[in-house]
Scaffold this motif. Structure first.
Motif, PDB file in Angstrom:
ATOM      1  N   ARG A   1       0.032   0.633  19.342  1.00 18.95           N
ATOM      2  CA  ARG A   1      -1.342   0.234  19.023  1.00 18.95           C
ATOM      3  C   ARG A   1      -1.457  -1.280  18.928  1.00 18.95           C
ATOM      4  N   GLN A   2      -0.408  -1.941  18.397  1.00 23.58           N
ATOM      5  CA  GLN A   2      -0.448  -3.404  18.319  1.00 23.58           C
ATOM      6  C   GLN A   2      -0.414  -4.021  19.711  1.00 23.58           C
ATOM      7  N   ARG A   3       0.388  -3.451  20.605  1.00 26.28           N
ATOM      8  CA  ARG A   3       0.408  -3.956  21.985  1.00 26.28           C
ATOM      9  C   ARG A   3      -0.965  -3.796  22.633  1.00 26.28           C
ATOM     10  N   ASN A   4      -1.621  -2.686  22.363  1.00 26.36           N
ATOM     11  CA  ASN A   4      -2.966  -2.490  22.902  1.00 26.36           C
ATOM     12  C   ASN A   4      -3.938  -3.522  22.360  1.00 26.36           C
ATOM     13  N   THR A   5      -3.832  -3.829  21.064  1.00 30.58           N
ATOM     14  CA  THR A   5      -4.722  -4.823  20.452  1.00 30.58           C
ATOM     15  C   THR A   5      -4.484  -6.204  21.036  1.00 30.58           C
ATOM     16  N   ASP A   6      -3.209  -6.539  21.312  1.00 27.53           N
ATOM     17  CA  ASP A   6      -2.899  -7.842  21.921  1.00 27.53           C
ATOM     18  C   ASP A   6      -3.521  -7.950  23.311  1.00 27.53           C
TER      19      ASP A   6
ATOM     20  N   PRO B   1      -8.320  -7.072  22.601  1.00 26.50           N
ATOM     21  CA  PRO B   1      -8.626  -7.398  21.189  1.00 26.50           C
ATOM     22  C   PRO B   1      -9.736  -6.553  20.584  1.00 26.50           C
ATOM     23  N   ALA B   2     -10.660  -6.083  21.390  1.00 26.37           N
ATOM     24  CA  ALA B   2     -11.750  -5.256  20.856  1.00 26.37           C
ATOM     25  C   ALA B   2     -11.300  -3.852  20.508  1.00 26.37           C
ATOM     26  N   GLY B   3     -10.059  -3.506  20.847  1.00 30.14           N
ATOM     27  CA  GLY B   3      -9.549  -2.180  20.546  1.00 30.14           C
ATOM     28  C   GLY B   3      -9.716  -1.222  21.709  1.00 30.14           C
ATOM     29  N   THR B   4      -8.921  -0.161  21.717  1.00 29.21           N
ATOM     30  CA  THR B   4      -8.989   0.861  22.756  1.00 29.21           C
ATOM     31  C   THR B   4      -9.121   2.231  22.102  1.00 29.21           C
ATOM     32  N   PRO B   5      -9.882   3.134  22.697  1.00 27.21           N
ATOM     33  CA  PRO B   5     -10.030   4.476  22.102  1.00 27.21           C
ATOM     34  C   PRO B   5      -8.831   5.373  22.348  1.00 27.21           C
ATOM     35  N   ILE B   6      -7.959   5.015  23.284  1.00 26.20           N
ATOM     36  CA  ILE B   6      -6.822   5.861  23.629  1.00 26.20           C
ATOM     37  C   ILE B   6      -5.525   5.116  23.365  1.00 26.20           C
ATOM     38  N   LEU B   7      -4.444   5.877  23.211  1.00 23.96           N
ATOM     39  CA  LEU B   7      -3.156   5.283  22.863  1.00 23.96           C
ATOM     40  C   LEU B   7      -2.441   4.714  24.079  1.00 23.96           C
ATOM     41  N   PHE B   8      -2.672   5.302  25.247  1.00 26.17           N
ATOM     42  CA  PHE B   8      -1.944   4.866  26.434  1.00 26.17           C
ATOM     43  C   PHE B   8      -2.912   4.466  27.551  1.00 26.17           C
ATOM     44  N   PRO B   9      -3.553   3.286  27.443  1.00 26.54           N
ATOM     45  CA  PRO B   9      -4.440   2.825  28.527  1.00 26.54           C
ATOM     46  C   PRO B   9      -3.613   2.436  29.752  1.00 26.54           C
TER      47      PRO B   9
ATOM     48  N   SER C   1      -3.643  -1.466  34.687  1.00 27.04           N
ATOM     49  CA  SER C   1      -4.447  -2.211  35.653  1.00 27.04           C
ATOM     50  C   SER C   1      -5.779  -1.508  35.867  1.00 27.04           C
ATOM     51  N   LYS C   2      -6.764  -2.268  36.400  1.00 27.78           N
ATOM     52  CA  LYS C   2      -8.112  -1.748  36.655  1.00 27.78           C
ATOM     53  C   LYS C   2      -8.658  -1.048  35.418  1.00 27.78           C
ATOM     54  N   ASN C   3      -8.529  -1.729  34.304  1.00 30.94           N
ATOM     55  CA  ASN C   3      -8.893  -1.117  33.022  1.00 30.94           C
ATOM     56  C   ASN C   3      -9.379  -2.215  32.085  1.00 30.94           C
ATOM     57  N   ILE C   4     -10.535  -2.771  32.375  1.00 29.34           N
ATOM     58  CA  ILE C   4     -11.018  -3.949  31.673  1.00 29.34           C
ATOM     59  C   ILE C   4     -11.196  -3.684  30.185  1.00 29.34           C
ATOM     60  N   ASP C   5     -11.754  -2.538  29.819  1.00 29.01           N
ATOM     61  CA  ASP C   5     -12.026  -2.231  28.417  1.00 29.01           C
ATOM     62  C   ASP C   5     -10.942  -1.384  27.761  1.00 29.01           C
ATOM     63  N   GLY C   6      -9.907  -1.022  28.509  1.00 32.66           N
ATOM     64  CA  GLY C   6      -8.856  -0.191  27.946  1.00 32.66           C
ATOM     65  C   GLY C   6      -9.293   1.234  27.671  1.00 32.66           C
ATOM     66  N   THR C   7     -10.263   1.740  28.414  1.00 34.05           N
ATOM     67  CA  THR C   7     -10.795   3.083  28.160  1.00 34.05           C
ATOM     68  C   THR C   7     -10.215   4.136  29.097  1.00 34.05           C
ATOM     69  N   HIS C   8      -9.493   3.723  30.150  1.00 30.78           N
ATOM     70  CA  HIS C   8      -8.950   4.681  31.113  1.00 30.78           C
ATOM     71  C   HIS C   8      -7.479   4.940  30.796  1.00 30.78           C
ATOM     72  N   PRO C   9      -7.071   6.211  30.638  1.00 25.16           N
ATOM     73  CA  PRO C   9      -5.671   6.514  30.306  1.00 25.16           C
ATOM     74  C   PRO C   9      -4.758   6.399  31.521  1.00 25.16           C
TER      75      PRO C   9
END
Length: 692
Positions: free
Chosen positions: A511-516, A519-527, A530-538
């Motif tokens: 989760r810390q790696r995802n936050t780095d 920074p706005a956070g991701t809804p999933i644990l394993f984004p 690539s091609k994942n600007i908001d971190g919403t695609h697993p």
């Protein structure tokens, strides 16, 4: 702003484009800030530079400077480099103290350079300590360029360097020339997209495609990539992206645009415009023979193709049934793809035997189809086809879709092929010992893949459920014990599995790696990386499986015969269930941990446990009361009976140091260590009790 095109395109497309394209995308030239989430590359890392970063985090100008300086340390270069573009930086001033003219020759202005040369080129340092007087401009005079504070050169309103540039550019109007050096006058090419050369409707279509790309945030898209696609469109006679299909556009692009990203953008734009033109929900999609499921709200870009069903009446019934299954909540695979495969195969059979209408579907015809279906080698696949077709016939009768279906058109349970009972595909402990070794786990090229693997091993999740874990997947009970919460997609429910503190800490680090990264956070644990600007695609299942194959090769995992091991993610689920059963964990507890829907599913592991125990019993050396070895032939005709007798004896005549060999039909009132009874048997596992 663009004017309304006169005509062109499919019926209604122009009006839809005019209604949906927002003002910010309507210009002929679109300008994007460096921090734009899709079209921007982020600001240049040089302090104060607001241009778009490209390679190495530097804008084009600073990247060229960095390369010319021998590629020094990036942090040092970024901190000491002037952030202003070259044309906005001050020109070099004459080296003579107090002189405000620009440098012309050898670091000296033109006047001081003439004086020094006429003096015979004496020592520069000594000569500059007492330079000769030169003519100076009026007090307060400065170069016409706003940021330049040098003295104007002779009668020119510009300093020496800017005057030379003005002359080289054909002596334009001074005001116009000076405006070119204003900070807001020049927008770098990598921050704008020019669409003015496109036909009116084609321009609107590209504006809509770019707007969709921004809204969906599927991935970064540099303006230079867009420019190449725009040049291709501008050079074609097309007035709409829908003038050609995708194959034709790719053929047009051959030899003109070799950049794969620009070609991909061309296809993306055509699909976006086609979706807009043909959108309309189920009412618009249902009559078509190819259903684009993303237009109906499904993830991905899957399509259901009904064109392979040759009979119109069967195709219409298939559409109604698939729509009903999807509306009931079934997923795209179970609700649409699998039924479509079964019905398409049935349609091919009907064509081959000459069936033309639904009234010919009787039991005799279905028996012929069963024989034809027997060519399928996989019993599970045959059973699936039979069950799905029977489901279609049942739906036709229940919903009264067609009164002509004969009552004899039905399959029976006996029509399904018998399935061989297979044991779980658990991995051998020798293989698991290699897979679980920390040194091998550390060889994953991505920490996300390592954590996914550990979760699969320890929790027994299906790969789809593991990849879709929520970021807040760890929860605790009233005693503070941690659990992994996940959604069991097969059973369509939330499930919990107990985990240890080491796994909780590993999830926290993920989760810390995802936050780095986001920074706005991701809804999933394993984004996906690539091609994942908001971190919403697993991360996708194929991506993880390829990483798993690379890891197995790097670790050189081998079985007891020295052969390379092929591992599927689901085998870890089988392995966990087998381990728990073999450690005498109650079957109901194993069922809850694996979140099986019925005890029958968990019973597979119990059967394996019985096989494991029997194998150990057969291999053990058994002796009777006189110390003679008792031999059992595991392949003999009485092997199963001997094993059943041994299990019953252990259950009914429990002895502390051996077994009772009494026949099943007889009973003994002395359940004790009958060291003088000829029916008493024992093995090496009871040696501690015998020694005692």
């Amino acid at each position: 702003m663009v004017t309304a095109p006169a005509a062109g395109g499919p019926q209604g497309l122009l009006g839809k484009l005019m209604a949906v394209v927002r003002v910010e995308f309507r210009g002929e030239t679109l300008v994007f800030d460096p921090d734009d989430p899709v079209f921007g590359g982020g600001p240049c890392r040089v302090n104060g530079c607001e241009r778009n970063a490209s390679g190495h985090g530097l804008c084009l100008n600073h990247r060229v400077q960095w390369a010319k300086q021998g590629r020094p340390d990036l942090e040092e270069f970024a901190s000491r480099t002037d952030p202003r573009p070259r044309r906005q930086r001050p020109n070099q001033q004459c080296a003579v103290n107090g002189c405000g003219y620009g440098s012309a020759r050898g670091g000296l202005c033109q006047l001081h350079a003439q004086r020094w040369e006429r003096a015979g080129r004496p020592d520069r340092k000594r000569w500059m300590s007492d330079p000769p007087l030169i003519k100076q401009p009026p007090a307060g005079a400065a170069c016409r360029i706003r940021h330049c504070e040098l003295w104007p050169q002779a009668s020119s309103p510009l300093c020496h360097a800017h005057n030379a540039t003005w002359q080289a550019n054909g002596r334009p109007d001074i005001e116009v020339f000076a405006a070119r050096f204003e900070p807001d006058w020049v927008v770098p090419a990598d921050q704008l997209i020019r669409l003015g050369q496109l036909a009116a409707q084609l321009r609107l279509e590209m504006q809509y495609a770019l707007q969709q790309r921004r809204d969906r945030r599927d991935g970064k898209l540099e303006p230079v990539v867009v420019a190449r696609a725009v040049r291709l469109l501008a050079g074609s006679p097309a007035t709409s992206l829908l003038d050609h299909d995708e194959t034709t556009w790719l053929r047009i692009a051959d030899g003109i645009v070799n950049d794969t990203r620009s070609r991909a953008l061309l296809l993306y734009a055509r699909r976006a415009v086609a979706d807009l033109a043909e959108a309309g929900g189920w009412e618009a999609e249902y009559p078509r023979d190819v259903w684009r499921m993303h237009r109906l709200g499904f993830d991905g870009r899957r399509s259901l193709r009904f064109g392979g069903i040759e009979q119109p009446w069967l195709r219409d019934l298939a559409k109604r049934w698939v729509r009903l299954r999807l509306a009931s909540g079934l997923g795209l695979e179970a609700g649409g793809a699998r039924p479509l495969v079964a019905i398409t195969r049935f349609s091919q059979f009907l064509t081959a035997v000459g069936v033309e209408h639904i009234g010919q579907l009787d039991r005799g015809l279905l028996e012929r189809y069963l024989a034809d279906l027997g060519r399928e080698h996989h019993p599970q696949r045959r059973s699936s086809h039979i069950g799905l077709l029977n489901g279609l016939f049942t739906a036709i009768r229940q919903q009264r879709w067609h009164p002509g279906l004969p009552a004899t058109a039905v399959f029976f349970p006996a029509d399904h092929p018998r399935r061989a009972e297979r044991l779980p595909r658990a991995l051998a402990e020798q293989v698991m010992a290699q897979l679980e070794q920390p040194g091998n786990l550390d060889r994953f090229d991505n920490p996300s893949y390592r954590l996914i693997t550990v979760i699969l091993m320890r929790c027994g999740l299906r790969i789809t459920d593991a990849l879709r874990l929520r970021s807040d997947c760890v929860t605790t009970d009233a005693d503070g014990a941690p659990y992994l919460r996940y959604f069991n997609h097969k059973m369509r429910r939330d499930a919990l599995v107990p985990i240890d503190t080491d796994l909780v800490e590993a999830i926290g680090r993920q989760r810390q790696r995802n936050t780095d990264r986001w920074p706005a956070g991701t809804p999933i644990l394993f984004p996906r990386p690539s091609k994942n600007i908001d971190g919403t695609h697993p991360i996708g299942s194929p991506t993880y499986r390829m990483a798993l194959e690379r890891w197995l090769t790097a670790c050189d995992i081998r079985d007891e015969h020295g052969h390379r091991v092929h591992v599927t993610p689901h085998q870890w689920r089988h392995t966990l269930g087998t381990r728990l059963i073999n450690r005498d964990v109650p079957q109901e507890i194993v069922r809850r941990i694996l979140d099986h829907d019925s005890p029958q599913m968990t019973a597979h592991y119990a059967r394996l446990h019985d096989t494991t125990v029997r194998r150990a019993w057969e291999a053990a050396r058994k002796v009777d009361i006189a110390g003679r070895t008792v031999v059992f032939d595991p392949n003999g005709p009485l092997a199963d009976a001997a094993w059943a007798k041994q299990r019953l004896a252990r259950a009914t005549q429990s002895l502390p140091n051996g077994y009772c060999g009494l026949p099943l039909q007889r009973s003994c009132p002395h359940a004790n260590a009958c060291l003088t009874c000829p029916m008493f048997l024992t093995t090496s596992e009871f040696l501690p009790q015998h020694r005692t």
